[in-house]
Design an enzyme around this catalytic site. Structure first.
Site, PDB file in Angstrom:
ATOM      1  N   ARG A 125      62.143  74.345  37.899  1.00 33.43           N
ATOM      2  CA  ARG A 125      62.444  75.679  37.362  1.00 33.43           C
ATOM      3  C   ARG A 125      61.796  76.731  38.223  1.00 33.43           C
ATOM      4  NH1 ARG A 125      61.337  76.813  31.117  1.00 33.43           N
ATOM      5  NH2 ARG A 125      59.210  76.743  31.838  1.00 33.43           N
ATOM      6  N   THR A 161      62.625  83.286  37.302  1.00 29.29           N
ATOM      7  CA  THR A 161      63.935  83.405  36.650  1.00 29.29           C
ATOM      8  C   THR A 161      64.158  82.333  35.585  1.00 29.29           C
ATOM      9  OG1 THR A 161      64.993  81.917  38.223  1.00 29.29           O
ATOM     10  CG2 THR A 161      64.913  84.250  38.829  1.00 29.29           C
ATOM     11  N   ASP A 174      52.576  71.876  30.706  1.00 29.99           N
ATOM     12  CA  ASP A 174      53.495  71.477  31.778  1.00 29.99           C
ATOM     13  C   ASP A 174      53.493  69.951  31.897  1.00 29.99           C
ATOM     14  OD1 ASP A 174      54.406  70.701  34.460  1.00 29.99           O
ATOM     15  OD2 ASP A 174      54.523  72.853  34.813  1.00 29.99           O
ATOM     16  N   ASP A 232      52.829  68.376  35.483  1.00 28.78           N
ATOM     17  CA  ASP A 232      51.427  68.491  35.898  1.00 28.78           C
ATOM     18  C   ASP A 232      50.545  67.527  35.117  1.00 28.78           C
ATOM     19  OD1 ASP A 232      51.848  70.363  37.844  1.00 28.78           O
ATOM     20  OD2 ASP A 232      51.392  72.097  36.562  1.00 28.78           O
TER      21      ASP A 232
END
Ligand code: PRP
Ligand code: URA
Length: 209
Positions: free
Chosen positions: A104, A108, A200, A203
């Protein structure tokens, strides 16, 4: 119309509780993601077709059940989807594995494609797309569009945590794709993260933060 199945199994809910905790380290996070994928795979394969086969037990002849033999494939969305592959293959070891690389754009929130390698005969296979997180739905929707462009007709999407926004996006873009979701969360925050979510996923699996 897409069916949306939210997992109720207590083992799945318990393990999702563990991956949500900020103190869960990469080793346990990876282990839980894999176990959740295995349990979700069990739920998402309930409708696989069986055929009768004649066999002999040590005692007598009998009729047993066997999977009809429909070819399957697992397609993780890189990176975080990789964490779900082992668990899936524990349940469906004969499945082939394809890979779709998307990340991603942080500004945006639009998915950017960087890799696609699928089994040669993927168009003949029932495909399970796996990714722990369904946030805006942009990545899953783009991955499924890529699969459809290769001729894949039967696709299911498995996500461990989903936001309502992602589910709505999937229903709109791909009403033919059934969704298997571990937990349905409240919303996205202003940075496109799922709330309460788990942060995340990539991660946390790979220890990159
Ligand atoms: C995460 C996640 C999904 C995507 C979900 O990947 O694993 O692929 O975000 O967000 P969306 O529904 O809004 O598209 P990310 O882009 O962080 O890449 P990574 O797995 O390489 O960390
Ligand atoms: N991707 C993640 O890994 N986590 C989120 O909450 C949203 C997108």
């Amino acid at each position: 119309m897409a069916k949306v199945m939210i997992m109720q199994h207590p083992l799945i809910q318990h393990k999702i509780g563990i991956i949500r905790r900020q103190e869960t380290g990469s080793k346990d996070f990876r282990q839980m993601i894999s176990e959740i994928a295995m349990l979700m795979c069990y739920e998402a394969t309930r409708d696989l077709r069986l055929v009768d086969v004649e066999i002999e037990t040590p005692i007598c002849r009998t009729t047993a059940k066997e999977l009809e033999g429909k070819k399957l494939a697992v397609v993780p969305i890189l990176r975080a989807g990789l964490g779900m592959v082992d668990g899936m293959l524990t349940m469906i070891p004969a499945a082939k594995v394809g890979h779709i690389g998307l990340y991603r754009n942080e500004e945006t929130l639009e998915p950017v494609e960087y890799y696609c390698k699928l089994p040669k005969d993927c168009a003949e296979r029932d495909v399970f797309v796996v990714d722990p997180m369904l946030a805006t739905g942009g990545s899953a929707s783009a991955a499924i569009t890529m699969l459809k462009a290769k001729g894949v007709k039967h696709i299911r999407l498995m996500c461990i945590i989903a936001a309502p926004e992602g589910v709505e996006r999937m229903k709109k873009d791909h009403p033919d794709v059934n969704l298997y979701i571990g937990a349905m969360d409240e919303r996205l925050n202003e940075r496109g993260y799922i709330v309460p979510g788990l942060g995340d996923a990539g991660d946390r699996i790979f220890g990159t933060k």
